[in-house]
Design a protein around this motif. Structure first.
Motif, PDB file in Angstrom:
ATOM      1  N   LYS A   6       0.792  -1.197  -0.061  1.00 51.75           N
ATOM      2  CA  LYS A   6       0.011  -0.101  -0.034  1.00 51.75           C
ATOM      3  C   LYS A   6       0.930   1.131  -0.163  1.00 51.75           C
ATOM      4  CE  LYS A   6      -4.143  -2.042   2.170  1.00 51.75           C
ATOM      5  NZ  LYS A   6      -5.258  -1.638   3.045  1.00 51.75           N
ATOM      6  N   HIS A   8       0.631   5.725  -0.013  1.00 54.61           N
ATOM      7  CA  HIS A   8      -0.248   6.943   0.104  1.00 54.61           C
ATOM      8  C   HIS A   8      -0.113   7.660  -1.371  1.00 54.61           C
ATOM      9  CE1 HIS A   8      -2.477   9.787   2.729  1.00 54.61           C
ATOM     10  NE2 HIS A   8      -2.148  10.594   1.687  1.00 54.61           N
ATOM     11  N   ALA A  29      -7.002  10.746   3.710  1.00 54.02           N
ATOM     12  CA  ALA A  29      -6.247   9.582   3.569  1.00 54.02           C
ATOM     13  C   ALA A  29      -6.000   9.309   2.048  1.00 54.02           C
ATOM     14  CB  ALA A  29      -7.403   8.672   4.115  1.00 54.02           C
ATOM     15  N   SER A  46     -11.227   6.571  -1.157  1.00 57.49           N
ATOM     16  CA  SER A  46     -10.412   6.956   0.031  1.00 57.49           C
ATOM     17  C   SER A  46     -10.739   6.183   1.279  1.00 57.49           C
ATOM     18  CB  SER A  46     -10.755   8.362   0.144  1.00 57.49           C
ATOM     19  OG  SER A  46      -9.972   8.955   1.267  1.00 57.49           O
ATOM     20  N   GLU A  47      -9.836   6.146   2.099  1.00 61.72           N
ATOM     21  CA  GLU A  47     -10.163   5.253   3.096  1.00 61.72           C
ATOM     22  C   GLU A  47     -10.969   6.070   4.343  1.00 61.72           C
ATOM     23  OE1 GLU A  47      -7.603   3.533   6.786  1.00 61.72           O
ATOM     24  OE2 GLU A  47      -6.837   2.639   4.848  1.00 61.72           O
ATOM     25  N   SER A  48     -12.046   5.583   4.892  1.00 64.76           N
ATOM     26  CA  SER A  48     -12.943   5.914   5.806  1.00 64.76           C
ATOM     27  C   SER A  48     -13.228   5.056   6.863  1.00 64.76           C
ATOM     28  CB  SER A  48     -14.243   6.596   5.237  1.00 64.76           C
ATOM     29  OG  SER A  48     -15.183   6.909   6.128  1.00 64.76           O
ATOM     30  N   GLY A  50     -11.471   2.868   8.150  1.00 67.02           N
ATOM     31  CA  GLY A  50     -10.458   1.681   8.009  1.00 67.02           C
ATOM     32  C   GLY A  50     -11.025   0.897   6.695  1.00 67.02           C
ATOM     33  N   ARG A  51     -12.024   1.594   5.856  1.00 64.82           N
ATOM     34  CA  ARG A  51     -12.620   0.735   4.709  1.00 64.82           C
ATOM     35  C   ARG A  51     -12.451   1.586   3.403  1.00 64.82           C
ATOM     36  NH1 ARG A  51     -18.535   0.157   6.480  1.00 64.82           N
ATOM     37  NH2 ARG A  51     -18.027   2.347   6.948  1.00 64.82           N
ATOM     38  N   GLN A  52     -12.083   1.173   2.387  1.00 68.44           N
ATOM     39  CA  GLN A  52     -11.996   2.022   1.039  1.00 68.44           C
ATOM     40  C   GLN A  52     -13.733   2.314   0.637  1.00 68.44           C
ATOM     41  OE1 GLN A  52      -9.476   3.428   0.194  1.00 68.44           O
ATOM     42  NE2 GLN A  52      -8.824   2.172  -1.627  1.00 68.44           N
ATOM     43  N   GLN A  53     -14.068   3.727   0.581  1.00 70.75           N
ATOM     44  CA  GLN A  53     -15.223   4.085   0.335  1.00 70.75           C
ATOM     45  C   GLN A  53     -15.264   5.286  -0.836  1.00 70.75           C
ATOM     46  OE1 GLN A  53     -18.008   3.012   1.856  1.00 70.75           O
ATOM     47  NE2 GLN A  53     -16.682   1.422   2.579  1.00 70.75           N
ATOM     48  N   ASP A  73     -14.406  -3.144   1.868  1.00 70.28           N
ATOM     49  CA  ASP A  73     -13.952  -2.077   1.021  1.00 70.28           C
ATOM     50  C   ASP A  73     -14.730  -2.189  -0.500  1.00 70.28           C
ATOM     51  OD1 ASP A  73     -11.911  -1.748   2.756  1.00 70.28           O
ATOM     52  OD2 ASP A  73     -10.635  -2.859   2.093  1.00 70.28           O
ATOM     53  N   ASN A  75     -13.429  -1.647  -4.243  1.00 78.53           N
ATOM     54  CA  ASN A  75     -11.970  -1.714  -5.117  1.00 78.53           C
ATOM     55  C   ASN A  75     -12.183  -0.939  -6.477  1.00 78.53           C
ATOM     56  OD1 ASN A  75     -10.350  -2.782  -2.967  1.00 78.53           O
ATOM     57  ND2 ASN A  75     -11.829  -4.750  -3.201  1.00 78.53           N
TER      58      ASN A  75
END
Length: 76
Positions: A6, A8, A29, A46-48, A50-53, A73, A75
């Motif tokens: 991963k 940033h 994030a 974007s991570e929100s 702890g999940r990709q949203q 997540d 994806n």
């Protein structure tokens, strides 16, 4: 991160008439897979919590709002 593969990532806009790039997501994030919703709104992953949203924001980077709410997540 080498172990999780991963990184940033940020989203920039560059004025069509020239000028310096502007980082729209410097305080967010990591964001990926950006796309224009219309001439004034950008969506990205974007991570929100702890999940990709899916996140949307104005073209100047303001008004960031998470517009999805899935258990896992999303994806791209």
């Amino acid at each position: 991160d080498y172990k999780t593969d991963k990184r940033h990532t940020w989203i920039y806009v560059i004025p069509s008439g020239g000028g310096d790039p502007v980082n729209l997501t410097a305080e967010s994030a990591s964001c990926s897979n950006p796309g224009w919703i219309d001439n004034e709104t950008i969506a990205c992953l974007s991570e929100s919590d702890g999940r990709q949203q899916i996140l949307k924001m104005k073209a100047d980077g303001s008004g960031k709002t998470v517009i999805s709410d899935t258990e896992g997540d999303i994806n791209g």
